[in-house]
Scaffold this motif. Structure first.
Motif, PDB file in Angstrom:
ATOM      1  N   ARG A 156       0.964  -1.236  -0.004  1.00 47.50           N
ATOM      2  CA  ARG A 156      -0.053  -0.159  -0.139  1.00 47.50           C
ATOM      3  C   ARG A 156       0.968   1.289  -0.046  1.00 47.50           C
ATOM      4  N   PRO A 157       1.458   1.660  -1.077  1.00 45.07           N
ATOM      5  CA  PRO A 157       2.474   2.786  -1.281  1.00 45.07           C
ATOM      6  C   PRO A 157       1.991   3.921  -0.929  1.00 45.07           C
ATOM      7  N   HIS A 158       0.723   4.180  -0.719  1.00 42.50           N
ATOM      8  CA  HIS A 158       0.142   5.378  -0.137  1.00 42.50           C
ATOM      9  C   HIS A 158      -0.095   5.533   1.193  1.00 42.50           C
ATOM     10  N   THR A 159       0.243   4.427   2.076  1.00 38.93           N
ATOM     11  CA  THR A 159       0.207   4.410   3.430  1.00 38.93           C
ATOM     12  C   THR A 159       1.747   4.484   4.067  1.00 38.93           C
ATOM     13  N   LEU A 160       1.935   5.390   4.777  1.00 41.78           N
ATOM     14  CA  LEU A 160       3.247   5.552   5.404  1.00 41.78           C
ATOM     15  C   LEU A 160       3.148   4.997   6.866  1.00 41.78           C
ATOM     16  N   PHE A 161       3.867   3.964   7.107  1.00 44.87           N
ATOM     17  CA  PHE A 161       3.823   3.185   8.359  1.00 44.87           C
ATOM     18  C   PHE A 161       4.974   3.846   9.304  1.00 44.87           C
ATOM     19  N   ILE A 162       4.569   4.216  10.607  1.00 46.77           N
ATOM     20  CA  ILE A 162       5.367   5.014  11.505  1.00 46.77           C
ATOM     21  C   ILE A 162       6.000   3.984  12.094  1.00 46.77           C
ATOM     22  N   TRP A 163       7.242   3.455  12.120  1.00 42.79           N
ATOM     23  CA  TRP A 163       8.057   2.425  12.958  1.00 42.79           C
ATOM     24  C   TRP A 163       8.402   3.049  14.338  1.00 42.79           C
ATOM     25  N   GLN A 164       9.027   4.111  14.382  1.00 37.06           N
ATOM     26  CA  GLN A 164       9.175   4.713  15.685  1.00 37.06           C
ATOM     27  C   GLN A 164       9.377   6.255  15.630  1.00 37.06           C
ATOM     28  N   ILE A 165       8.942   6.691  17.053  1.00 38.39           N
ATOM     29  CA  ILE A 165       8.977   8.161  17.231  1.00 38.39           C
ATOM     30  C   ILE A 165       9.628   8.619  18.609  1.00 38.39           C
ATOM     31  N   ALA A 166      10.465   9.338  18.749  1.00 37.15           N
ATOM     32  CA  ALA A 166      10.958   9.773  19.945  1.00 37.15           C
ATOM     33  C   ALA A 166      11.393  11.056  20.156  1.00 37.15           C
ATOM     34  N   VAL A 167      11.498  11.611  21.109  1.00 37.72           N
ATOM     35  CA  VAL A 167      11.616  12.978  21.588  1.00 37.72           C
ATOM     36  C   VAL A 167      12.545  13.035  22.672  1.00 37.72           C
ATOM     37  N   HIS A 168      13.670  13.638  22.750  1.00 35.01           N
ATOM     38  CA  HIS A 168      14.491  13.823  23.860  1.00 35.01           C
ATOM     39  C   HIS A 168      14.017  14.540  24.984  1.00 35.01           C
ATOM     40  N   GLU A 169      14.283  13.850  26.141  1.00 30.45           N
ATOM     41  CA  GLU A 169      13.421  14.026  27.666  1.00 30.45           C
ATOM     42  C   GLU A 169      13.230  15.503  27.835  1.00 30.45           C
ATOM     43  N   GLN A 170      14.220  16.143  27.505  1.00 31.39           N
ATOM     44  CA  GLN A 170      14.053  17.808  27.781  1.00 31.39           C
ATOM     45  C   GLN A 170      13.091  18.465  27.050  1.00 31.39           C
ATOM     46  N   TYR A 171      12.812  17.745  25.836  1.00 30.68           N
ATOM     47  CA  TYR A 171      11.760  18.565  24.783  1.00 30.68           C
ATOM     48  C   TYR A 171      10.572  17.975  24.853  1.00 30.68           C
ATOM     49  N   ARG A 172      10.150  16.950  25.622  1.00 37.22           N
ATOM     50  CA  ARG A 172       8.857  16.159  25.637  1.00 37.22           C
ATOM     51  C   ARG A 172       7.829  17.260  25.950  1.00 37.22           C
ATOM     52  N   GLY A 173       6.593  17.173  25.497  1.00 41.29           N
ATOM     53  CA  GLY A 173       5.434  17.902  26.180  1.00 41.29           C
ATOM     54  C   GLY A 173       5.250  19.199  25.826  1.00 41.29           C
ATOM     55  N   GLN A 174       6.031  19.551  24.509  1.00 39.76           N
ATOM     56  CA  GLN A 174       6.220  20.856  23.793  1.00 39.76           C
ATOM     57  C   GLN A 174       5.729  20.840  22.418  1.00 39.76           C
ATOM     58  N   GLY A 175       5.130  19.541  21.980  1.00 41.81           N
ATOM     59  CA  GLY A 175       4.730  19.673  20.486  1.00 41.81           C
ATOM     60  C   GLY A 175       5.472  19.276  19.519  1.00 41.81           C
ATOM     61  N   VAL A 176       6.851  18.729  20.091  1.00 40.24           N
ATOM     62  CA  VAL A 176       7.830  18.386  19.112  1.00 40.24           C
ATOM     63  C   VAL A 176       7.271  17.093  18.243  1.00 40.24           C
ATOM     64  N   ALA A 177       6.900  16.250  19.041  1.00 39.80           N
ATOM     65  CA  ALA A 177       6.354  14.879  18.259  1.00 39.80           C
ATOM     66  C   ALA A 177       5.213  15.295  17.301  1.00 39.80           C
ATOM     67  N   LEU A 178       4.214  16.138  17.400  1.00 44.14           N
ATOM     68  CA  LEU A 178       3.289  16.521  16.747  1.00 44.14           C
ATOM     69  C   LEU A 178       3.756  17.175  15.548  1.00 44.14           C
ATOM     70  N   LYS A 179       4.758  18.069  15.778  1.00 44.92           N
ATOM     71  CA  LYS A 179       5.324  18.788  14.545  1.00 44.92           C
ATOM     72  C   LYS A 179       6.137  17.693  13.639  1.00 44.92           C
ATOM     73  N   LEU A 180       6.671  16.904  13.980  1.00 42.87           N
ATOM     74  CA  LEU A 180       7.455  15.914  13.303  1.00 42.87           C
ATOM     75  C   LEU A 180       6.520  15.052  12.467  1.00 42.87           C
ATOM     76  N   LEU A 181       5.474  14.764  13.001  1.00 46.82           N
ATOM     77  CA  LEU A 181       4.382  14.100  12.326  1.00 46.82           C
ATOM     78  C   LEU A 181       4.034  15.031  10.914  1.00 46.82           C
ATOM     79  N   ASP A 182       3.597  16.539  11.694  1.00 50.22           N
ATOM     80  CA  ASP A 182       3.258  17.143  10.545  1.00 50.22           C
ATOM     81  C   ASP A 182       4.101  17.429   9.375  1.00 50.22           C
ATOM     82  N   GLN A 183       5.285  17.648   9.730  1.00 49.73           N
ATOM     83  CA  GLN A 183       6.486  17.950   8.490  1.00 49.73           C
ATOM     84  C   GLN A 183       6.314  16.764   7.802  1.00 49.73           C
ATOM     85  N   LEU A 184       6.389  15.461   8.548  1.00 50.23           N
ATOM     86  CA  LEU A 184       6.454  14.259   7.466  1.00 50.23           C
ATOM     87  C   LEU A 184       5.341  14.139   6.337  1.00 50.23           C
TER      88      LEU A 184
END
Length: 173
Positions: A75-103
């Motif tokens: 299914r080439p129009h499906t992007l499987f997200i294998w892993q997502i991580a944010v450094h401990e100091q930056y968690r809870g600040q929307g970085v993971a959401l922004k990573l998904l948005d950018q991708l």
């Protein structure tokens, strides 16, 4: 002098081969994700970079977040997200959401995101639910890998989360 906001301090980009070791270290240091071989992270950074995204602090050049994904061959129009991580100091600040948005924004022909999430991984479940709500798309959860599917039978089950369709949320291109 004004302090830079987090948004101004971060740069988002696709990885290159030289980022593979940093990705491996981030996953190792997260203490939460399954650590794959260093070769895996080199291969993903080199051959699958268009389905991955990094966040870097431009003031320190430190890797602060990453998402690793791949397009499903069936299914080439499906992007499987294998892993997502944010450094401990930056968690809870929307970085993971922004990573998904950018991708998702760089992958204009992607209709769906998929991820597997174990029942005890509340933070991943909340992340994908929040991202889906922000993009006004649905999540369909189904069984994927049961405990008995794993060779040691000690790995927690992994449920499949199908998120989309994204084109409707982005507007038809």
């Amino acid at each position: 002098m004004m302090r830079a906001t987090l948004k101004e301090k971060l740069r988002y980009r696709t990885p290159c081969k030289s980022d593979g070791a940093k990705l491996w270290e981030m996953v190792r240091d997260s203490g939460k994700l399954d650590l794959n071989s260093s070769y895996f992270y080199l291969a993903m950074s080199h051959w699958f970079s268009e389905s991955c995204m990094l966040a870097e602090d431009i003031t320190t050049d430190q890797l602060v977040g990453m998402v690793i994904g791949f397009r499903k061959p069936s299914r080439p129009h499906t992007l499987f997200i294998w892993q997502i991580a944010v450094h401990e100091q930056y968690r809870g600040q929307g970085v993971a959401l922004k990573l998904l948005d950018q991708l998702a924004d760089q992958s204009t022909d992607i209709d769906y995101l998929e991820a597997t999430i174990s029942p005890s991984n509340h933070s991943s479940r909340r992340l994908f639910e929040k991202w889906a709500a922000a993009n006004n798309v649905d999540i369909v959860q189904s069984e994927c890998f049961g405990k008995a599917d794993f060779p040691d039978h000690v790995h927690e089950q992994e449920d499949l989360y199908l998120i989309g369709p994204l084109k409707e949320s982005k507007g038809e291109k």
